[in-house]
Write an enzyme that holds these catalytic residues in place. Structure first.
Site, PDB file in Angstrom:
ATOM      1  N   LEU A 126     -42.672  62.380  -1.979  1.00  0.00           N
ATOM      2  CA  LEU A 126     -41.776  61.344  -1.449  1.00  0.00           C
ATOM      3  C   LEU A 126     -41.709  61.416   0.071  1.00  0.00           C
ATOM      4  O   LEU A 126     -41.938  60.437   0.768  1.00  0.00           O
ATOM      5  CB  LEU A 126     -40.372  61.508  -2.032  1.00  0.00           C
ATOM      6  CG  LEU A 126     -39.276  60.661  -1.378  1.00  0.00           C
ATOM      7  CD1 LEU A 126     -39.436  59.195  -1.781  1.00  0.00           C
ATOM      8  CD2 LEU A 126     -37.879  61.164  -1.764  1.00  0.00           C
ATOM      9  N   ILE A 158     -44.285  69.187   0.302  1.00  0.00           N
ATOM     10  CA  ILE A 158     -44.441  68.920  -1.120  1.00  0.00           C
ATOM     11  C   ILE A 158     -44.636  70.229  -1.889  1.00  0.00           C
ATOM     12  O   ILE A 158     -45.650  70.923  -1.728  1.00  0.00           O
ATOM     13  CB  ILE A 158     -45.606  67.955  -1.394  1.00  0.00           C
ATOM     14  CG1 ILE A 158     -45.486  66.715  -0.481  1.00  0.00           C
ATOM     15  CG2 ILE A 158     -45.616  67.555  -2.860  1.00  0.00           C
ATOM     16  CD1 ILE A 158     -44.147  65.988  -0.570  1.00  0.00           C
ATOM     17  N   THR A 159     -43.674  70.559  -2.740  1.00  0.00           N
ATOM     18  CA  THR A 159     -43.671  71.801  -3.517  1.00  0.00           C
ATOM     19  C   THR A 159     -44.637  71.715  -4.689  1.00  0.00           C
ATOM     20  O   THR A 159     -44.770  70.664  -5.329  1.00  0.00           O
ATOM     21  CB  THR A 159     -42.248  72.078  -4.036  1.00  0.00           C
ATOM     22  OG1 THR A 159     -41.342  72.111  -2.929  1.00  0.00           O
ATOM     23  CG2 THR A 159     -42.184  73.415  -4.758  1.00  0.00           C
ATOM     24  N   GLN A 344     -23.974  90.776   6.595  1.00  0.00           N
ATOM     25  CA  GLN A 344     -23.009  91.494   7.432  1.00  0.00           C
ATOM     26  C   GLN A 344     -22.554  92.777   6.740  1.00  0.00           C
ATOM     27  O   GLN A 344     -22.406  93.829   7.395  1.00  0.00           O
ATOM     28  CB  GLN A 344     -21.810  90.599   7.723  1.00  0.00           C
ATOM     29  CG  GLN A 344     -20.893  91.107   8.823  1.00  0.00           C
ATOM     30  CD  GLN A 344     -21.535  91.012  10.199  1.00  0.00           C
ATOM     31  OE1 GLN A 344     -22.492  90.262  10.390  1.00  0.00           O
ATOM     32  NE2 GLN A 344     -21.025  91.778  11.153  1.00  0.00           N
ATOM     33  N   GLY A 348     -27.254  96.819   9.608  1.00  0.00           N
ATOM     34  CA  GLY A 348     -28.644  96.796  10.057  1.00  0.00           C
ATOM     35  C   GLY A 348     -29.637  96.605   8.931  1.00  0.00           C
ATOM     36  O   GLY A 348     -30.673  95.952   9.101  1.00  0.00           O
ATOM     37  N   GLU A 371     -33.896  68.157  -1.469  1.00  0.00           N
ATOM     38  CA  GLU A 371     -33.373  67.269  -2.522  1.00  0.00           C
ATOM     39  C   GLU A 371     -32.033  66.636  -2.132  1.00  0.00           C
ATOM     40  O   GLU A 371     -31.109  66.526  -2.943  1.00  0.00           O
ATOM     41  CB  GLU A 371     -33.275  68.004  -3.866  1.00  0.00           C
ATOM     42  CG  GLU A 371     -34.645  68.415  -4.400  1.00  0.00           C
ATOM     43  CD  GLU A 371     -34.694  68.610  -5.895  1.00  0.00           C
ATOM     44  OE1 GLU A 371     -33.937  67.953  -6.625  1.00  0.00           O
ATOM     45  OE2 GLU A 371     -35.509  69.431  -6.351  1.00  0.00           O
TER      46      GLU A 371
END
Length: 387
Positions: A126, A158-159, A344, A348, A371
């Site tokens: 699309l 496009i997946t 958080q 690290g 989507e």
């Protein structure tokens, strides 16, 4: 009063997929993410479990389940690996579902058995450089010559479009125009099935993405790509309208995936807060951490209730467009907020890619975009309110 408890069948499915996610998907997720490699072995096992056939009837090769069953599976997969979850979601919602909803009997017989078994994937084209939410910007054209569609144009993001098991993509294209009473021109947009390997159809180099690194995503180009006239999917001129109905269902699925991600961040943060010690106590002892995780759990719970409600309305045959939009909005924001807070909590370590919370942090942003962006969901909700 409503009952949000899962019945035995739904609970068994959820438990089965949760076990699969923990024992099969999670152990290889970091490697596929780091290598940007598509998890073919995992996808094959998902197919063997019947996950790609969940919402389809048995007569077309499905499992005889429904869209809520698919959503439950997506939630459990989304907890540990969004790339795997979106491969399933797009394979079902954007690849197989349009064939099932709008395809001819011949098209269903040709394509659905492989799609519902997970031995083949399909994509939906699309979005374009200047078109997506704005259908009027669609530039890809298709003209009918000698009972063949000749397609020119391009698609992006496009997946499932470039894997070795991708069978075809469905593309939206302008197939004609009409002049309105005010003199403006309206584009006739249709959907056409373009098998992979079609001359003139090129799957371009995969994107280097921020997240979803194990998900297959490509730009596509079409130069005089010719397919039979019978590859028209659905009624001519109804392509965009049909796809919007597919998107309404897909938003429930994306909300379920996002809920899984939000819950996965809770699970990881809770585990770490009980293990990590500072100043003589595990860090979960301190309200700065415990309150943060409590708020994360509230977000995940709220997101789950939202997609449960939207799915229940859809299955009952009631209007659900607005509820799907709210579920997608709430769940995608929960996923992003929980990923930030979980990172958080980890300090690290949350900034190190092989930790699941770091992947969720990178993966979750697209949930607020794909989507239908959050802004589109707000527009739909506001429109329902009469604004």
């Amino acid at each position: 009063m409503p009952n949000f408890e899962l019945n035995d069948d739904y609970q068994d499915l959820s438990d089965m997929v949760r076990d699969f996610a923990d024992t099969v998907v999670a152990p290889v997720a970091a490697q596929h993410d780091a290598e940007h490699s598509f998890p073919y072995a995992v996808v094959a096992q998902m197919g063997e479990l019947g996950l790609f056939g969940l919402p389809f009837p048995e007569e077309v090769g499905g499992m005889g389940g429904d869209y809520f069953a698919l959503s439950l599976a997506l939630e459990q997969l989304g907890r540990v690996d969004q790339s795997v979850a979106i491969t399933l979601e797009a394979g079902v919602s954007l690849g197989a579902m349009p064939i099932y909803r709008f395809g001819t009997q011949a098209q269903q017989q040709q394509w659905l058995p492989a799609l519902t078994s997970g031995t083949a994937l399909a994509g939906f084209g699309l979005t374009e450089p200047d078109a997506g939410t704005d259908a009027g910007g669609t530039a890809t054209r298709a003209r009918l010559e000698n009972d063949q569609w000749v397609i020119d144009g391009s698609k992006q993001f496009i997946t499932n479009s470039g894997t070795s098991i991708t069978a075809f993509v469905i593309v939206t294209a302008v197939t004609g125009t009409s002049e309105l009473a005010d003199g403006s021109v309206k584009k006739e947009i249709s959907t056409i099935i373009v098998p992979n390997g079609t001359p003139g159809f090129t799957v371009e180099k995969a994107y280097n993405k921020v997240g979803w690194n194990a998900s297959d995503t490509h730009p596509l180009s079409f130069t005089q790509a010719k397919v039979p006239g019978g590859n028209l999917l659905g009624e001519r001129g109804r392509g965009y309208a049909n796809f919007l109905s597919i998107l309404d269902e897909g938003r429930i699925a994306i909300a379920a995936l996002a809920t899984g991600s939000a819950q996965g961040c809770v699970d990881e943060a809770l585990r770490y807060a009980k293990e990590r010690s500072a100043f003589g106590h595990n860090i979960g002892h301190y309200q700065g951490i415990s309150f943060k995780i409590a708020r994360m759990q509230a977000r995940a719970h709220t997101a789950r209730l939202a997609y449960y409600d939207a799915a229940a309305r859809m299955l009952a045959g009631k209007p659900f467009k607005t509820q799907a939009a709210m579920a997608k909005l709430v769940a995608s924001e929960a996923a992003m907020d929980n990923a930030r807070d979980a990172t958080q909590v980890f300090g690290g370590y949350g900034f190190i890619n092989e930790f699941p919370v770091a992947r969720h942090y990178r993966d979750s942003k697209i949930l607020e975009i794909g989507e239908g962006t959050s802004e589109v969901q707000l527009m739909l909700i506001a429109r329902e309110l009469g604004l």
